[in-house]
Design a protein around this motif. Sequence first.
Motif, PDB file in Angstrom:
ATOM      1  N   PHE A 117      -2.033  -7.030  -2.707  1.00 44.55           N
ATOM      2  CA  PHE A 117      -2.596  -7.414  -1.409  1.00 44.55           C
ATOM      3  C   PHE A 117      -2.437  -6.327  -0.344  1.00 44.55           C
ATOM      4  CE2 PHE A 117      -2.375 -11.324  -3.644  1.00 44.55           C
ATOM      5  CZ  PHE A 117      -3.333 -12.163  -3.086  1.00 44.55           C
ATOM      6  N   VAL A 118      -2.276  -5.104  -0.804  1.00 45.81           N
ATOM      7  CA  VAL A 118      -2.035  -4.021   0.155  1.00 45.81           C
ATOM      8  C   VAL A 118      -3.241  -3.819   1.078  1.00 45.81           C
ATOM      9  CG1 VAL A 118      -1.532  -1.558   0.396  1.00 45.81           C
ATOM     10  CG2 VAL A 118      -0.369  -2.908  -1.362  1.00 45.81           C
ATOM     11  N   ASP A 119      -4.456  -3.978   0.553  1.00 42.94           N
ATOM     12  CA  ASP A 119      -5.645  -3.830   1.398  1.00 42.94           C
ATOM     13  C   ASP A 119      -5.597  -4.779   2.588  1.00 42.94           C
ATOM     14  OD1 ASP A 119      -6.569  -1.939  -0.274  1.00 42.94           O
ATOM     15  OD2 ASP A 119      -8.143  -3.182  -1.213  1.00 42.94           O
ATOM     16  N   GLY A 120      -5.227  -6.022   2.292  1.00 44.64           N
ATOM     17  CA  GLY A 120      -5.146  -7.018   3.359  1.00 44.64           C
ATOM     18  C   GLY A 120      -4.078  -6.659   4.371  1.00 44.64           C
ATOM     19  N   MET A 121      -2.996  -6.097   3.891  1.00 42.84           N
ATOM     20  CA  MET A 121      -1.922  -5.697   4.804  1.00 42.84           C
ATOM     21  C   MET A 121      -2.398  -4.578   5.718  1.00 42.84           C
ATOM     22  SD  MET A 121       1.173  -5.731   2.031  1.00 42.84           S
ATOM     23  CE  MET A 121       1.136  -7.000   0.760  1.00 42.84           C
ATOM     24  N   ILE A 122      -3.128  -3.634   5.115  1.00 43.54           N
ATOM     25  CA  ILE A 122      -3.625  -2.494   5.906  1.00 43.54           C
ATOM     26  C   ILE A 122      -4.589  -2.978   6.986  1.00 43.54           C
ATOM     27  CG2 ILE A 122      -5.096  -0.445   5.788  1.00 43.54           C
ATOM     28  CD1 ILE A 122      -3.764   0.140   3.038  1.00 43.54           C
ATOM     29  N   SER A 123      -5.467  -3.915   6.617  1.00 41.21           N
ATOM     30  CA  SER A 123      -6.414  -4.345   7.658  1.00 41.21           C
ATOM     31  C   SER A 123      -5.702  -5.155   8.745  1.00 41.21           C
ATOM     32  CB  SER A 123      -7.595  -5.113   7.061  1.00 41.21           C
ATOM     33  OG  SER A 123      -7.142  -6.123   6.209  1.00 41.21           O
ATOM     34  N   MET A 124      -4.666  -5.855   8.359  1.00 39.95           N
ATOM     35  CA  MET A 124      -3.916  -6.599   9.360  1.00 39.95           C
ATOM     36  C   MET A 124      -3.181  -5.643  10.303  1.00 39.95           C
ATOM     37  SD  MET A 124      -1.675  -9.879   8.437  1.00 39.95           S
ATOM     38  CE  MET A 124      -1.451 -11.172   9.625  1.00 39.95           C
ATOM     39  N   ILE A 125      -2.592  -4.599   9.728  1.00 39.07           N
ATOM     40  CA  ILE A 125      -1.903  -3.614  10.572  1.00 39.07           C
ATOM     41  C   ILE A 125      -2.913  -2.935  11.494  1.00 39.07           C
ATOM     42  CG2 ILE A 125      -0.603  -1.446  10.548  1.00 39.07           C
ATOM     43  CD1 ILE A 125       0.563  -2.383   7.797  1.00 39.07           C
ATOM     44  N   SER A 126      -4.093  -2.644  10.964  1.00 37.49           N
ATOM     45  CA  SER A 126      -5.130  -2.025  11.794  1.00 37.49           C
ATOM     46  C   SER A 126      -5.469  -2.914  12.973  1.00 37.49           C
ATOM     47  CB  SER A 126      -6.406  -1.782  10.982  1.00 37.49           C
ATOM     48  OG  SER A 126      -6.145  -0.866   9.943  1.00 37.49           O
ATOM     49  N   ALA A 127      -5.589  -4.201  12.692  1.00 31.49           N
ATOM     50  CA  ALA A 127      -5.910  -5.141  13.768  1.00 31.49           C
ATOM     51  C   ALA A 127      -4.800  -5.145  14.816  1.00 31.49           C
ATOM     52  CB  ALA A 127      -6.085  -6.545  13.192  1.00 31.49           C
ATOM     53  N   LEU A 128      -3.569  -5.085  14.359  1.00 26.78           N
ATOM     54  CA  LEU A 128      -2.437  -5.084  15.289  1.00 26.78           C
ATOM     55  C   LEU A 128      -2.436  -3.819  16.145  1.00 26.78           C
ATOM     56  CD1 LEU A 128       0.329  -6.571  12.966  1.00 26.78           C
ATOM     57  CD2 LEU A 128      -0.633  -7.635  15.018  1.00 26.78           C
ATOM     58  N   ILE A 129      -2.787  -2.694  15.522  1.00 24.91           N
ATOM     59  CA  ILE A 129      -2.859  -1.440  16.296  1.00 24.91           C
ATOM     60  C   ILE A 129      -3.984  -1.541  17.325  1.00 24.91           C
ATOM     61  CG2 ILE A 129      -3.390   1.025  16.175  1.00 24.91           C
ATOM     62  CD1 ILE A 129      -2.078   1.019  13.361  1.00 24.91           C
ATOM     63  N   ASP A 130      -5.152  -2.038  16.877  1.00 29.12           N
ATOM     64  CA  ASP A 130      -6.307  -2.151  17.775  1.00 29.12           C
ATOM     65  C   ASP A 130      -6.006  -3.027  18.972  1.00 29.12           C
ATOM     66  OD1 ASP A 130      -7.695  -0.570  16.093  1.00 29.12           O
ATOM     67  OD2 ASP A 130      -8.860  -2.197  15.145  1.00 29.12           O
ATOM     68  N   PRO A 192       6.068   5.494  -4.511  1.00 26.71           N
ATOM     69  CA  PRO A 192       4.652   5.138  -4.649  1.00 26.71           C
ATOM     70  C   PRO A 192       4.030   5.014  -3.254  1.00 26.71           C
ATOM     71  CG  PRO A 192       6.046   3.237  -5.018  1.00 26.71           C
ATOM     72  CD  PRO A 192       6.961   4.405  -4.900  1.00 26.71           C
ATOM     73  N   SER A 193       2.745   5.236  -3.174  1.00 27.96           N
ATOM     74  CA  SER A 193       2.105   5.116  -1.854  1.00 27.96           C
ATOM     75  C   SER A 193       0.654   4.704  -1.996  1.00 27.96           C
ATOM     76  CB  SER A 193       2.197   6.448  -1.112  1.00 27.96           C
ATOM     77  OG  SER A 193       1.420   7.421  -1.774  1.00 27.96           O
ATOM     78  N   TRP A 194       0.130   4.200  -0.913  1.00 26.26           N
ATOM     79  CA  TRP A 194      -1.262   3.817  -0.809  1.00 26.26           C
ATOM     80  C   TRP A 194      -1.876   4.589   0.359  1.00 26.26           C
ATOM     81  CZ3 TRP A 194       2.569   0.737  -2.539  1.00 26.26           C
ATOM     82  CH2 TRP A 194       2.323  -0.115  -3.617  1.00 26.26           C
ATOM     83  N   ASP A 195      -3.186   4.791   0.278  1.00 19.90           N
ATOM     84  CA  ASP A 195      -3.873   5.448   1.402  1.00 19.90           C
ATOM     85  C   ASP A 195      -4.067   4.453   2.523  1.00 19.90           C
ATOM     86  OD1 ASP A 195      -4.178   7.961   0.260  1.00 19.90           O
ATOM     87  OD2 ASP A 195      -5.925   7.276  -0.908  1.00 19.90           O
ATOM     88  N   SER A 196      -4.008   4.973   3.744  1.00 18.83           N
ATOM     89  CA  SER A 196      -4.279   4.108   4.893  1.00 18.83           C
ATOM     90  C   SER A 196      -4.940   4.939   5.973  1.00 18.83           C
ATOM     91  CB  SER A 196      -2.974   3.517   5.425  1.00 18.83           C
ATOM     92  OG  SER A 196      -2.382   4.421   6.340  1.00 18.83           O
ATOM     93  N   PRO A 197      -5.538   4.271   6.935  1.00 19.61           N
ATOM     94  CA  PRO A 197      -6.195   5.012   8.010  1.00 19.61           C
ATOM     95  C   PRO A 197      -5.275   5.312   9.188  1.00 19.61           C
ATOM     96  CG  PRO A 197      -6.730   2.696   8.190  1.00 19.61           C
ATOM     97  CD  PRO A 197      -5.788   2.828   7.020  1.00 19.61           C
ATOM     98  N   PHE A 198      -3.966   5.173   9.009  1.00 14.33           N
ATOM     99  CA  PHE A 198      -3.092   5.247  10.173  1.00 14.33           C
ATOM    100  C   PHE A 198      -2.751   6.663  10.610  1.00 14.33           C
ATOM    101  CE2 PHE A 198      -1.544   1.230   7.955  1.00 14.33           C
ATOM    102  CZ  PHE A 198      -2.527   0.460   8.558  1.00 14.33           C
TER     103      PHE A 198
END
Length: 478
Positions: A117-130, A192-198
Amino acid sequence: MLKIYNTLAREKQVFTPIVAGKVGLYVCGMTVYDFCHLGHARVMVVFDTVSRWLRTSGYEVTYVRNITDIDDKIIKRANENGETITQLTQRFIDAMDEDSAKLGVIRPTIEPKATEFVDGMISMISALIDKGFAYVADNGDVFYSVNNFAGYGKLSGKSLEDLRAGERVEVDTHKKDPMDFVLWKSVKPNEPSWDSPFGGPNGGKGRPGWHIECSAMSSQLLGKHFDIHGGGQDLQFPHHENEIAQSEAAHSEAVRVEATHSHDGQPCQMVNYWMHNGFVRVDDEKMSKSLGNFFTIRTVLEQYDAEVVRFFILRAHYRSPLNYSDQHLDDAKAALNRLYTALRGLSVEAVAIDWQQSQAASFKVAMDDDFNTPEALAVLFDLANEVNKTKSLASAALLKALAGLIGLLQRDPDEYLQGQANANISADEALNVDQLIIQRNEAKLSKNFAEADRIRKLLADAGIILEDSSLGTTWRRA
RNA sequence: GGCGCGAUAGCAAAGCGGUUAUGCCGCGGCCUGCAAAGCCGUUUAGUCCGGUUCGACUCCGGAUCGCGCCUCCA
């Protein structure tokens, strides 16, 4: 009418689902880097019982219990063992499934793994940043800004001032406020790591923090607003407090709230009822990995039947502390023996429960009162007494049916009484016991009581107790 | 230091403003060749100090003790 003690309100409240007839239940599950201990057993059994009772009450329950399969300890342990993270986590997920099955725990509806569910986490973090609730630090970590969420502390009853007063958090120079917590950990060597837009020095590469996992998984699987969220008392703060801060901020209408304590978005409550189970203790201290005073489920099951352990857990109210010791387990075993003994020798059939019947009604009252299993068990003992006195098949059937609702008394009584604990009796041994019983009965018929007693003593020394009745001689394990 | 929870008989553990909780253990009886199991009866309670009340284990206040969270933790 079901009442639940809601940690958020600090009182028992009548349970009203968001959607009539349906319940969304989320429970924080295990971080899979080791075997489950009795504390984990309690969470599993308690919320298994909760979901069973909700279903009995007619609700269609979606029970989600997550699996944290990416975290500092997992990475460390996998490196120590020289195995991959997936190898390690799968091993312990299998072990957990094995342990929970033995404890009579029904599989949750969904058991999501954090890594899926990492994708969902990333979009949630993005929303929090926005929305101005989170920021990217200069090292690439993303932090949640607790000052921006007005409701911070509403679950744990802590205020930011209180928290700062007793501050023991290590000062992280990358944080704006020491209370801020991490949402995304920038990648480190050999992790391990995942890509993110942060962005940041590592180009956004990293992995999610623990708290965001549950916010993302619960909202994706149960929606932004769901009925019940459970877990151990130790998760109340900071984990659950942070989940609320993340979910309610991400899902609210508020945008770009600065460091004030008033955000004017639409209220978007995450969870209606928060449930927290008490700890398992050893010598009046919390059982935990860090204290090193834990007993794994499988260790305990070497000595005690899994149903005894389940009974032991249900014998206390789920919010009370539960002290573990051999003496308490022995006590639980003796009590459970009494229930099984009552059912012995009776051909009990599955029946539909008549909730008008007085004991059934008492059982329901107990369970409806914040899942009061000790009181519900008292009803079972009342029924056992009635069965012993009257041999009523109706009472026996009710006893078994009610007990079944909380995952007890579903085995054949003889099988339970003769095969419990570590000593799974072999066929040879059983034959031997049967032969000795025949020999003893012959001795009894010829009034050779010395021989009869010798045989009984022989078996008693082997941990087998003989019981004579008008129907013949039966045996059970001590 | 801040916040919170708890204190019930030998052990474990609930409800309840006045009526047997329940289980194990103990004691007496029934049953049994004797036991075991079961049945009947029974001894042990409500940390301490105040207050409210006709009446408190139960409500309120205080004290003492214990535990938890404030850091990863079920």
